[in-house]
Write an enzyme that holds these catalytic residues in place. Structure first.
Site, short mmCIF file in Angstrom:
data_model
loop_
_atom_site.label_atom_id
_atom_site.label_comp_id
_atom_site.label_asym_id
_atom_site.label_seq_id
_atom_site.Cartn_x
_atom_site.Cartn_y
_atom_site.Cartn_z
N ASP A 118 14.84 -21.09 -7.81
CA ASP A 118 14.77 -22.01 -8.96
C ASP A 118 15.27 -23.40 -8.63
O ASP A 118 15.14 -24.31 -9.44
CB ASP A 118 15.58 -21.43 -10.12
CG ASP A 118 14.90 -20.20 -10.70
OD1 ASP A 118 15.58 -19.21 -10.96
OD2 ASP A 118 13.67 -20.24 -10.88
N HIS A 177 23.00 -15.94 -5.94
CA HIS A 177 22.04 -14.84 -6.17
C HIS A 177 22.75 -13.51 -6.01
O HIS A 177 23.66 -13.37 -5.20
CB HIS A 177 20.90 -14.94 -5.13
CG HIS A 177 19.67 -14.20 -5.53
ND1 HIS A 177 19.54 -12.86 -5.33
CD2 HIS A 177 18.55 -14.62 -6.16
CE1 HIS A 177 18.35 -12.48 -5.79
NE2 HIS A 177 17.74 -13.52 -6.31
C1 SDX Z 1 16.48 -15.68 -10.24
O1 SDX Z 1 17.54 -10.99 -9.18
C2 SDX Z 1 16.57 -11.70 -8.76
O2 SDX Z 1 15.92 -11.35 -7.78
C3 SDX Z 1 16.29 -12.96 -9.58
C4 SDX Z 1 15.24 -13.88 -8.99
C5 SDX Z 1 13.85 -13.25 -9.04
O3 SDX Z 1 13.01 -13.67 -8.24
O4 SDX Z 1 13.61 -12.41 -9.97
O5 SDX Z 1 15.57 -14.20 -7.66
C6 SDX Z 1 15.14 -15.17 -9.82
O6 SDX Z 1 16.93 -15.34 -11.29
C7 SDX Z 1 17.26 -16.57 -9.31
C8 SDX Z 1 18.69 -16.88 -9.84
C9 SDX Z 1 18.58 -18.03 -10.82
N1 SDX Z 1 19.89 -18.27 -11.51
C10 SDX Z 1 20.64 -19.34 -11.25
O7 SDX Z 1 20.41 -20.16 -10.37
C11 SDX Z 1 21.83 -19.50 -12.17
C12 SDX Z 1 23.08 -19.84 -11.36
N2 SDX Z 1 23.44 -18.70 -10.53
C13 SDX Z 1 24.47 -17.84 -10.97
O8 SDX Z 1 24.73 -17.75 -12.33
C14 SDX Z 1 24.61 -16.56 -10.18
O9 SDX Z 1 24.57 -16.90 -8.84
C15 SDX Z 1 23.63 -15.42 -10.43
C16 SDX Z 1 23.57 -15.08 -11.88
C17 SDX Z 1 22.28 -15.79 -9.95
C18 SDX Z 1 24.13 -14.22 -9.64
O10 SDX Z 1 25.35 -13.94 -10.15
P1 SDX Z 1 26.23 -12.65 -9.76
O11 SDX Z 1 25.64 -11.86 -8.65
O12 SDX Z 1 26.54 -11.94 -11.03
O13 SDX Z 1 27.49 -13.34 -9.16
P2 SDX Z 1 28.73 -13.82 -10.01
O14 SDX Z 1 28.28 -14.50 -11.27
O15 SDX Z 1 29.65 -12.67 -10.15
O16 SDX Z 1 29.35 -14.94 -9.06
C19 SDX Z 1 30.13 -14.54 -7.94
C20 SDX Z 1 31.06 -15.72 -7.68
C21 SDX Z 1 31.73 -16.21 -8.95
O17 SDX Z 1 32.96 -16.78 -8.57
P3 SDX Z 1 34.32 -15.98 -8.92
O18 SDX Z 1 34.28 -15.70 -10.41
O19 SDX Z 1 34.22 -14.70 -8.07
O20 SDX Z 1 35.40 -16.91 -8.48
O21 SDX Z 1 30.27 -16.83 -7.20
C22 SDX Z 1 30.38 -17.89 -8.13
C23 SDX Z 1 30.85 -17.31 -9.43
O22 SDX Z 1 31.55 -18.29 -10.19
N3 SDX Z 1 29.03 -18.43 -8.30
C24 SDX Z 1 28.77 -19.71 -8.48
C25 SDX Z 1 27.37 -19.77 -8.61
N4 SDX Z 1 26.85 -18.55 -8.51
C26 SDX Z 1 27.90 -17.72 -8.32
N5 SDX Z 1 29.55 -20.78 -8.56
C27 SDX Z 1 28.94 -21.97 -8.76
N6 SDX Z 1 27.60 -22.12 -8.88
C28 SDX Z 1 26.80 -21.05 -8.81
N7 SDX Z 1 25.48 -21.21 -8.96
#
Ligand code: SDX
Length: 389
Positions: A325, A266
Site C-alpha cells: 500500500d 506487515h
Molecule cells: C495489507 O495480511 C496481508 O497479507 C495484507 C495485505 C494483503 O495483500 O492482503 O498484504 C495488504 O493489508 C498491507 C498492510 C497495510 N496496512 C498498513 O500499512 C497499516 C500500517 N501497518 C500496521 O498497522 C501494521 O504493520 C499491520 C497492521 C500491517 C501489521 O500489524 P501487526 O502484525 O498486528 O503488528 P503490530 O501492530 O503488533 O506491530 C508490531 C510492532 C508494534 O510496536 P510495539 O507495540 O511492539 O512497540 O511494530 C510497530 C507496532 O507499533 N509497527 C509500526 C508499524 N507497523 C507496526 N510502527 C510504526 N509504523 C508502522 N506502520
C-alpha cells in the site's frame, strides 16, 4: 475455570495459526518472496496479465492461448451492469457514501440478479465468481463518473480487463503504458494468503453460504485502514508531509507520538514486501514521465522510506518495511484515480483471490468456528430489578 496451570493459550488475532492448506500462493515473509501457484510474483508482474493470473488462480495452471482467449471473452461478456444496480450506485453517490460502501452494496445487490445465487456447485461458483470479477470495475467506473456528474460509459468487449476499466473511467482508451501500470497493480493485488479479508470471506463460505456473501464479507473487511485502506491513508500521509525536506521533522514527531506510518509493516513480511519493490520501480518511471503530483509524491515516499527505515533500524525494528500500500498511491494518482477510490481497485483485483480460495476450501470444507476463552464469573445469582442497588 481452568486453573492457572491449565489455562489454554490464546492466539490473539489467530497470529501464526494455519487454518487450512492452499496451492494458491506462498509468502516467504523473511526473504521478500511471493509466489502465485509457484510462479514468482516478479515473473507474473513482468510477463502476465490480470486475466491470465485469474485463470492461473482458478485452474492452478497457466492457460493455453485458446483457453485464455475464451476466458477473456467470458469475462468481457460479463461486464454489463443491470440498470437498477446503476441506480443504486447513483443514489449512494448522492448520499456521499464512501466508494468501498458503494462497492459493497452494489455487489450485494448484484446477487439478486443472479439466478444461480443459491446454487453451490463448483461450476456455478466459478460462473458467479467470473460475473463478480468482471462487473466490479464497471461498478467502480460508474460511481467515479456519477460522482463527477459525468455519464456512465458502458463497457467495451474488445478491450482487456484493465484497458476497459480505464476506458470506462476516463472515456478514452488508455495508452500502452497506462494499461501496463494498471495491469501490474491488478496482478500484484490478486491474492495474498490468509489475509484478514480472505479469512473473512472464508468464514462465510465455510457455513456453506454463497459466493456473493463471501465477497461482500471480504469487501467489508478489506476497507479497514490496517488492511486495504492503508493506500488511501498513505496518500494523505504524503500530502500531510508536503515535501521531501519536511520528512525528517515529520518522522521524529510521528514516532514520538507512536503514530503508525501507513503503508509500512506487515503481519507476515518481516522484510521488504516484494510487491512494494515492484511498485517502487514502476513509480520511478512514472515520476519521470508524469512529473507533477506523482513526482512529488514519489520523492516524498522515497525520502520517508529512507528516514523511517533508518529510525526503525536504530530501534532494532528491521521487520517494519514498506508494504504494497506504500507505493501504489503514486501510480493511482498518475492514472487519475482519486484517493478515496484506491481501496476499491485493490478490491476489484482481490475478488479473484477471495473466490479462488473459497472454491479451493469448498473441495474439503470445514465450518470455521474457533474458541474464545471465558474469563468472567460463573453461577451468579439473578437479582430481581426492584432489588438491584
Ligand atoms: C495489507 O495480511 C496481508 O497479507 C495484507 C495485505 C494483503 O495483500 O492482503 O498484504 C495488504 O493489508 C498491507 C498492510 C497495510 N496496512 C498498513 O500499512 C497499516 C500500517 N501497518 C500496521 O498497522 C501494521 O504493520 C499491520 C497492521 C500491517 C501489521 O500489524 P501487526 O502484525 O498486528 O503488528 P503490530 O501492530 O503488533 O506491530 C508490531 C510492532 C508494534 O510496536 P510495539 O507495540 O511492539 O512497540 O511494530 C510497530 C507496532 O507499533 N509497527 C509500526 C508499524 N507497523 C507496526 N510502527 C510504526 N509504523 C508502522 N506502520
Amino acid at each position: 475455570l481452568a486453573s492457572q496451570a491449565e489455562k489454554p493459550k490464546v492466539y490473539k488475532g489467530l497470529e501464526g495459526i494455519y487454518v487450512t492448506e492452499t496451492r494458491l500462493s506462498y509468502i516467504d515473509g523473511l526473504h521478500s518472496k511471493l509466489y502465485y501457484v509457484g510462479y514468482p510474483i516478479e515473473a507474473l508482474a513482468k510477463n502476465s496479465t490480470y486475466e491470465e493470473v485469474a485463470f492461473l488462480l482458478y485452474f492452478l495452471r497457466l492457460p493455453r492461448k485458446d483457453e485464455l482467449d475464451l476466458f477473456k471473452a467470458l469475462m468481457a461478456e460479463a461486464r454489463e451492469l443491470p440498470e437498477d444496480v446503476l441506480n443504486v450506485v447513483k443514489k449512494m453517490v448522492s448520499l456521499k457514501a464512501h466508494p468501498m460502501d458503494i462497492l459493497r452494496t452494489a455487489v450485494s445487490y448484484l446477487a439478486a440478479y443472479d439466478p444461480e445465487v443459491g446454487v453451490n456447485t463448483p461450476e456455478s461458483n466459478l460462473r458467479k465468481s467470473l460475473r463478480i470479477l468482471s462487473k466490479a470495475p464497471s461498478i467502480i467506473a460508474a460511481m467515479y463518473r456519477f460522482s463527477r456528474n459525468l455519464d456512465y460509459i458502458p463497457p467495451r468487449k474488445d478491450l482487456s480487463h484493465v484497458e476497459n476499466f480505464l476506458y470506462m473511467l476516463h472515456d478514452k482508451r488508455p495508452t500502452e503504458f497506462e494499461t501496463k501500470v494498471m495491469d501490474t497493480i491488478f496482478i500484484l493485488h490478486a491474492e495474498h494468503g490468509m489475509n484478514a479479508s480472505a479469512f473473512a470471506s472464508l468464514v462465510t463460505i465455510s457455513t456453506l453460504s454463497d459466493i456473493y456473501s463471501a465477497v461482500v464479507s471480504g469487501i467489508a473487511t478489506l476497507k479497514g485502514p490496517l488492511h486495504g485502506g492503508a493506500a488511501e491513508a498513505a496518500y494523505y500521509q504524503f500530502k500531510e508531509i508536503g515535501s521531501p525536506d519536511k520528512v525528517e521533522e515529520w518522522v521524529q514527531k510521528a514516532l514520538a507520538s507512536k503514530r503508525r506510518i501507513m503503508g509500512m509493516g506487515h503481519r507476515v513480511y518481516k522484510s521488504y514486501d516484494p510487491r512494494a519493490k515492484i511498485m517502487r520501480e514502476l513509480d520511478g518511471e512514472i515520476a519521470k514521465i508524469y512529473g507533477g503530483e506523482p513526482k512529488l509524491l514519489y520523492e516524498i515516499a522515497i525520502k520517508l522510506e529512507e528516514v523511517a527505515l533508518r529510525e526503525f533500524a536504530e530501534k532494532g525494528r528491521m521487520d517494519i518495511q514498506p508494504n504494497i500500500d506504500y507505493y501504489t498511491p503514486i501510480a493511482y494518482t498518475a492514472l487519475g484515480i482519486p484517493p478515496e477510490y484506491f481501496t476499491t481497485i485493490f478490491t476489484a483485483s482481490r475478488i479473484v483471490g477471495w473466490t479462488a480460495k473459497a472454491m479451493e476450501y469448498l473441495k474439503d470444507p470445514r465450518l470455521i468456528r474457533p474458541l474464545d476463552l471465558y474469563v468472567g464469573e460463573l453461577d451468579k445469582e439473578y437479582v430481581p430489578i426492584d432489588k438491584r442497588g
